[in-house]
Scaffold this active site. Sequence first.
Site, PDB file in Angstrom:
ATOM      1  N   GLY A   4       4.037 -24.456 -10.040  1.00 51.02           N
ATOM      2  CA  GLY A   4       4.219 -25.398 -11.257  1.00 51.02           C
ATOM      3  C   GLY A   4       5.015 -24.926 -12.487  1.00 51.02           C
TER       4      GLY A   4
ATOM      5  CB  VAL B 135       0.954 -20.044  -4.063  1.00 47.69           C
ATOM      6  CG1 VAL B 135       2.691 -20.234  -3.957  1.00 47.69           C
ATOM      7  CG2 VAL B 135       0.921 -18.503  -3.852  1.00 47.69           C
ATOM      8  CG  ASP B 136      -1.013 -24.948  -5.451  1.00 48.67           C
ATOM      9  OD1 ASP B 136      -0.225 -25.517  -5.080  1.00 48.67           O
ATOM     10  OD2 ASP B 136      -2.234 -24.894  -4.882  1.00 48.67           O
ATOM     11  CE1 TYR B 137      -3.024 -25.354 -11.627  1.00 53.70           C
ATOM     12  CE2 TYR B 137      -4.303 -23.579 -10.114  1.00 53.70           C
ATOM     13  CZ  TYR B 137      -3.937 -24.792 -11.198  1.00 53.70           C
ATOM     14  OH  TYR B 137      -5.051 -25.738 -11.020  1.00 53.70           O
TER      15      TYR B 137
END
Length: 370
Positions: A169, A164-166
């Site tokens: 991002g 989810v972070d990437y």
Amino acid sequence: MRVLDLTHVLAGPYATGQLALMGAEVIRVERPGGGDFVRRHGGTDEMRAAGLGASFLSQNSGKRSVVLDLKDDAGRARFLDLAETADIVVENFRPGVVDRLGVGFEAIRGRRHDVIFASLSGYGQEGPLSGRPAYDHILQGISGLMAMTGEPGGGPMRVGLPIVDYVAGQALVQALLGALLQRARRPGEAQRLSVSMLDAMTAFMGPYAIHHETTGKLRGLEGNRAFADTPYSGRFETAEGALVVTANSPAQAARLCEALGRPDLPEAADVAAELAAIFRTRSADHWEEVLSAAHVPAARVRTLAEALAHPQMAGSATWKPLPVPQLGITVRAPALPFDAPWGPERLAPVPEFGADTDRVLATLSEEAPT
């Protein structure tokens, strides 16, 4: 193109790191005492002690680091001076924090009339969840991703990397590049952008959402069941190693049967069970070669280390040497996830904590726009 990076952890720094690799000047604005735990995440004890952990090295190539206390009047004033020289400001505090600190969109627009101001948060700037803290693991759970990941009967599981972070991002990179296109159409206008990690992740699950909307059915814990819902696809155990096959189309399924010497396979009562028995007779490497020669998508399941050591990756434009002069080492690190004639030929070192504070602040009077 100057970017002020007020982000920390993974999603925001990944996005600004991509902009740095595209040629932007990215200045990390860090808190006194070093509040970003990613500086000390992963890698050797020596790397972590130096604030140059593996996670930090992977997304901060070529940035500069300035330490400012935004809770202090002098630090806030210096930041606003710096913002006056910036094209883009990115932050990932909880909604409302930058406004309370006096460095929000309105404060910066008062100093830089055409600033692009982007906020990344777990749930967006508004709504009943907007004030909640959120990390990748939480977003995997609340977004529905975890509910469709794992083996039937085994319970929901997180994806093995902070996906989810990437995903968020990448959404932030997309938003900022779109804002630069908008600036080209309407120069002189300030823009405020908001990226929700929840929105970014759920947008990737559109087919599943529309399937549920129109049928009332949800995809659940399906293990290695293929997206195409064909029995000729999936993960199979072999005599040595695991094999993943995706014979999604009728033509691919026919070539699979022919390559296995089983033209009668479509008539079997349980195609998946028949395939499992066949694949157990030889190694995954063997079947990868046989099926690939028949133009059937197939591969042995590899570890990340094995993938990076594969000859296919030897000339990859994405993976480049990253010098870490502070420790006298060079590591192999990711650059841009695509090949372009204007991409970086080499990776610049990542900044030590606060290494550029004096140099950057000393040039403010020279760089302020007229």
